[in-house]
Design an enzyme around this catalytic site. Structure first.
Site, PDB file in Angstrom:
ATOM      1  N   SER A  15      22.016  15.125  71.949  1.00 32.52           N
ATOM      2  CA  SER A  15      22.278  14.762  73.344  1.00 32.52           C
ATOM      3  C   SER A  15      21.036  14.894  74.233  1.00 32.52           C
ATOM      4  O   SER A  15      20.695  13.982  74.985  1.00 32.52           O
ATOM      5  CB  SER A  15      23.383  15.659  73.908  1.00 32.52           C
ATOM      6  N   GLY A  16      20.360  16.036  74.157  1.00 37.19           N
ATOM      7  CA  GLY A  16      19.210  16.285  75.037  1.00 37.19           C
ATOM      8  C   GLY A  16      18.020  15.418  74.676  1.00 37.19           C
ATOM      9  O   GLY A  16      17.380  14.826  75.551  1.00 37.19           O
ATOM     10  N   THR A  42      24.623  17.450  67.208  1.00 36.04           N
ATOM     11  CA  THR A  42      25.834  18.247  66.967  1.00 36.04           C
ATOM     12  C   THR A  42      27.033  17.690  67.717  1.00 36.04           C
ATOM     13  O   THR A  42      28.112  17.519  67.139  1.00 36.04           O
ATOM     14  CB  THR A  42      25.589  19.711  67.404  1.00 36.04           C
ATOM     15  N   CYS A  43      26.880  17.403  68.991  1.00 32.61           N
ATOM     16  CA  CYS A  43      28.018  16.993  69.822  1.00 32.61           C
ATOM     17  C   CYS A  43      28.744  15.789  69.216  1.00 32.61           C
ATOM     18  O   CYS A  43      29.961  15.802  69.054  1.00 32.61           O
ATOM     19  CB  CYS A  43      27.550  16.678  71.240  1.00 32.61           C
ATOM     20  N   CYS A  48      31.494  18.538  69.679  1.00 29.76           N
ATOM     21  CA  CYS A  48      32.478  18.208  70.721  1.00 29.76           C
ATOM     22  C   CYS A  48      33.368  17.006  70.397  1.00 29.76           C
ATOM     23  O   CYS A  48      34.584  17.074  70.554  1.00 29.76           O
ATOM     24  CB  CYS A  48      31.773  17.885  72.039  1.00 29.76           C
ATOM     25  N   LYS A  51      35.607  17.358  67.231  1.00 26.59           N
ATOM     26  CA  LYS A  51      36.526  18.466  67.539  1.00 26.59           C
ATOM     27  C   LYS A  51      37.660  17.998  68.440  1.00 26.59           C
ATOM     28  O   LYS A  51      38.839  18.244  68.187  1.00 26.59           O
ATOM     29  CB  LYS A  51      35.714  19.596  68.192  1.00 26.59           C
ATOM     30  N   ALA A 115      10.510  16.245  61.146  1.00 23.45           N
ATOM     31  CA  ALA A 115       9.188  16.350  61.772  1.00 23.45           C
ATOM     32  C   ALA A 115       8.923  17.810  62.101  1.00 23.45           C
ATOM     33  O   ALA A 115       9.839  18.538  62.486  1.00 23.45           O
ATOM     34  CB  ALA A 115       9.148  15.507  63.040  1.00 23.45           C
ATOM     35  N   GLY A 178      35.650  35.097  67.865  1.00 28.31           N
ATOM     36  CA  GLY A 178      36.614  35.064  68.968  1.00 28.31           C
ATOM     37  C   GLY A 178      36.088  34.248  70.128  1.00 28.31           C
ATOM     38  O   GLY A 178      36.507  34.419  71.265  1.00 28.31           O
ATOM     39  N   TYR A 180      34.369  30.180  71.456  1.00 26.03           N
ATOM     40  CA  TYR A 180      34.820  28.793  71.584  1.00 26.03           C
ATOM     41  C   TYR A 180      35.282  28.204  70.244  1.00 26.03           C
ATOM     42  O   TYR A 180      36.391  27.687  70.112  1.00 26.03           O
ATOM     43  CB  TYR A 180      33.687  27.906  72.083  1.00 26.03           C
ATOM     44  N   GLU A 184      39.105  27.372  69.119  1.00 27.92           N
ATOM     45  CA  GLU A 184      39.472  25.950  69.032  1.00 27.92           C
ATOM     46  C   GLU A 184      39.952  25.586  67.628  1.00 27.92           C
ATOM     47  O   GLU A 184      40.990  24.927  67.462  1.00 27.92           O
ATOM     48  CB  GLU A 184      38.279  25.071  69.436  1.00 27.92           C
ATOM     49  N   ARG A 207      35.576  36.818  75.000  1.00 24.03           N
ATOM     50  CA  ARG A 207      34.822  37.703  75.879  1.00 24.03           C
ATOM     51  C   ARG A 207      34.031  36.868  76.893  1.00 24.03           C
ATOM     52  O   ARG A 207      33.481  35.825  76.539  1.00 24.03           O
ATOM     53  CB  ARG A 207      33.848  38.564  75.050  1.00 24.03           C
ATOM     54  N   GLY A 264      29.033  32.455  66.166  1.00 20.94           N
ATOM     55  CA  GLY A 264      27.880  32.130  66.997  1.00 20.94           C
ATOM     56  C   GLY A 264      26.964  31.137  66.311  1.00 20.94           C
ATOM     57  O   GLY A 264      27.169  30.790  65.134  1.00 20.94           O
ATOM     58  N   ALA A 343      35.348  24.513  79.268  1.00 25.40           N
ATOM     59  CA  ALA A 343      36.725  24.510  78.754  1.00 25.40           C
ATOM     60  C   ALA A 343      36.729  24.921  77.291  1.00 25.40           C
ATOM     61  O   ALA A 343      35.790  24.638  76.551  1.00 25.40           O
ATOM     62  CB  ALA A 343      37.350  23.120  78.890  1.00 25.40           C
ATOM     63  N   HIS A 438      51.781  15.300  94.314  1.00 22.85           N
ATOM     64  CA  HIS A 438      53.022  15.784  93.732  1.00 22.85           C
ATOM     65  C   HIS A 438      53.678  14.724  92.858  1.00 22.85           C
ATOM     66  O   HIS A 438      53.640  13.553  93.214  1.00 22.85           O
ATOM     67  CB  HIS A 438      53.963  16.166  94.887  1.00 22.85           C
ATOM     68  N   GLU A 443      48.390  20.548  91.753  1.00 20.64           N
ATOM     69  CA  GLU A 443      48.710  20.773  93.173  1.00 20.64           C
ATOM     70  C   GLU A 443      48.864  22.266  93.483  1.00 20.64           C
ATOM     71  O   GLU A 443      48.721  22.690  94.622  1.00 20.64           O
ATOM     72  CB  GLU A 443      49.978  20.016  93.587  1.00 20.64           C
TER      73      GLU A 443
END
Ligand code: NDP
Length: 460
Positions: A15-16, A42-43, A48, A51, A115, A178, A180, A184, A207, A264, A343, A438, A443
């Site tokens: 991504s970056g 990875t994403c 992401c 997943k 590289a 424990g 993300y 998930e 945590r 991690g 999230a 509503h 709301e």
């Protein structure tokens, strides 16, 4: 041709790196990007995107179960993991092709091999042995799963990398961690019918998140049948006829067909040759950078998970874009790593922006807390035993919203919008003045009237 072969050489097409390469090329820079695995990082390839597709798949279990409450009769629903994985792979291949096309369109040269850095302005291509030069080098190599301190039998475990491509769904799994990824994947596997256990070293998962969310998430997972074993880690793992058995630090064992580690991730800097150029690395091997993503060497930069900032795709994209603006667009800018919404795509979904209560209470003299816990409308007919939880943390003196937290359907979508309000410095009065939409769950954030009083204070 200038002094160098390229103005910019990017290592890593995630991504970056891709964003930095495209924007820099748009400013007229001659850019190459090297990638040793697949374009997208990875994403897109094993993070992401796949997943979230698996999360969607897992949530159909609830839809089928809830349907009769709304008048639908659904025959026996069956699930086929290989079909899901094939569909997921097709989508990932489509996205990878789109990334490739977009890079090509901006004139970025894609070099599909590993590289490494040879010097402040030199990069070596592993397959061809070619050394090329560049005015600037951008390290965007991301991260990879970490397997914690070595234990006997660690070679038996899988990580998220393998979880995305399991040939078949196991009958049982133990997920270590424990954070993300552990939370998930435990949710995905459990909803797809796998007997799932989470083993976590501390006393409560997730945590860093607000305590109320952590408690309610634990409760929701436990109610769904996910077993959570706390204050334990694996000391060793052995193979058995049916799978594996893990021996726990606190005594006892956990058996499962598969054991997955999600404890991690570490930055991908090993063997990258950064020491050849004198680039300073940080405590876990990350590239140490300043607020403009510049390393200790003037011509070498780094963005994304390979640095020690927020390991999130949108952050890497912003960092890559800001780097390109600064270095090739004559528009110096840095990224503020604050108020980043986040999230966990568990079910129920959990999302937050701003401070959790334990930090908000340190930041202000008087913290006003608003909480709402309610049965979502859909559950009235489905009969599902679930609750939505929402929480606002307000500076009692300035009235500014310091934190906005939610557990429930659509939490990620709702908190993304709340993040705009927090960024603009919204106050509780602004939330109150906003007319509710509503009937929605969201709301509730604009109709919270009563301050929450801790039970002990209430009694006093
Ligand atoms: P996290 O940092 O979220 O979680 C790691 C977990 O492993 C924590 O529970 C941690 O415990 C535990 N742990 C750490 N060291 C050990 C050890 N030695 N033994 C046992 N347990 C240990 O990492 P993830 O791998 O889940 O995800 C990596 C990063 O990727 C995240 O931080 C996030 O930035 C990003 N990500 C974001 C997602 C999203 O936005 N939805 C999804 C997936 C990943 P403790 O808490 O006690 O330190």
């Amino acid at each position: 041709m200038g002094k160098f072969d390229y103005d910019l050489f990017v290592i890593g097409a995630g991504s970056g790196g891709v964003r930095a390469a495209r924007i820099s090329a748009g400013y007229g820079a001659k850019v190459a990007v090297a990638e040793e695995y697949r374009i997208g990082g990875t994403c897109v390839i094993r993070g992401c995107v796949p997943k979230k597709l698996l999360v969607y798949a897992s949530r159909f279990a609830d839809e089928f179960a809830d349907a009769p409450g709304f008048g639908w009769s659904v025959g026996e629903a069956t699930f086929d993991w290989p079909s899901l994985i094939a569909a997921k792979d097709k989508e990932i291949a489509r996205l990878e092709a789109a990334y490739r096309t977009n890079l090509g369109r901006t004139g970025v040269e894609i070099i599909e091999e590993r590289a490494t850095v040879e010097g402040p302005n030199a990069v070596k291509l592993a397959k061809s042995g070619r050394v090329v030069t560049a005015g600037k080098i951008l390290i965007a190599t991301g991260g990879k799963p970490w397997l914690a301190e070595p234990i006997p039998g660690i070679e038996h475990v899988i990580t998220s990398n393998e979880a995305f491509d399991l040939p078949e769904l196991p009958k049982s799994i133990v997920v270590a961690g424990g954070g993300y990824i552990a939370v998930e994947f435990a949710g995905i596997f459990s909803r797809l019918g796998v007997e799932t256990t989470l083993i976590y070293r501390g006393d409560k998962i997730l945590r860093g998140f607000d305590e109320d969310l952590r408690d309610r998430m634990t409760e929701a997972y436990t109610k769904q049948g996910i077993r959570i074993v706390t204050n334990n880690i694996f000391k060793s793992i052995d193979r058995t006829d049916a799978g594996f058995v893990g021996h726990l630090s606190g005594g006892g064992t956990l058996e499962a067909e598969k054991i997955m580690f999600a404890v991690g991730r570490v930055p991908n800097t090993a063997g990258l040759g950064l020491e050849n150029a004198g680039v300073e690395l940080g405590w876990n091997g990350h590239v140490a950078v300043n607020e403009y993503s510049k390393s200790s060497v003037d011509s070498i930069f780094a963005v994304g998970d390979v640095t020690d900032r927020a390991a999130l795709t949108p952050v890497a994209i912003r960092e890559g874009h800001a780097f390109a603006d600064t270095e090739f667009g004559d528009k110096p800018r840095m990224i503020e790593h604050t108020l980043i919404p986040t999230a966990v795509f568990s079910t129920p979904e959990l999302a937050s922006v701003g401070l959790p209560e334990h930090l908000a209470s340190e930041r202000c003299e008087k913290l006003d807390i608003y909480k709402a816990s309610f049965r979502p409308m859909k559950a009235t007919l489905s009969g599902r035993d679930e609750r939505v939880f929402m929480k606002l943390l307000v500076d009692g003196e300035s009235d500014k919203i310091l934190g906005c937290h939610m557990l429930g359907d659509g939490a990620g979508e709702i908190i993304q919008m709340a993040a705009i309000a927090l960024r603009l410095g919204a106050t509780k009065a602004d939330f109150d003045a906003t007319i509710a939409l509503h009937p929605t769950a969201a709301e509730e954030f604009v109709t919270m009237r009563e301050k929450w009083i801790a039970p002990t204070e209430a009694a006093g």
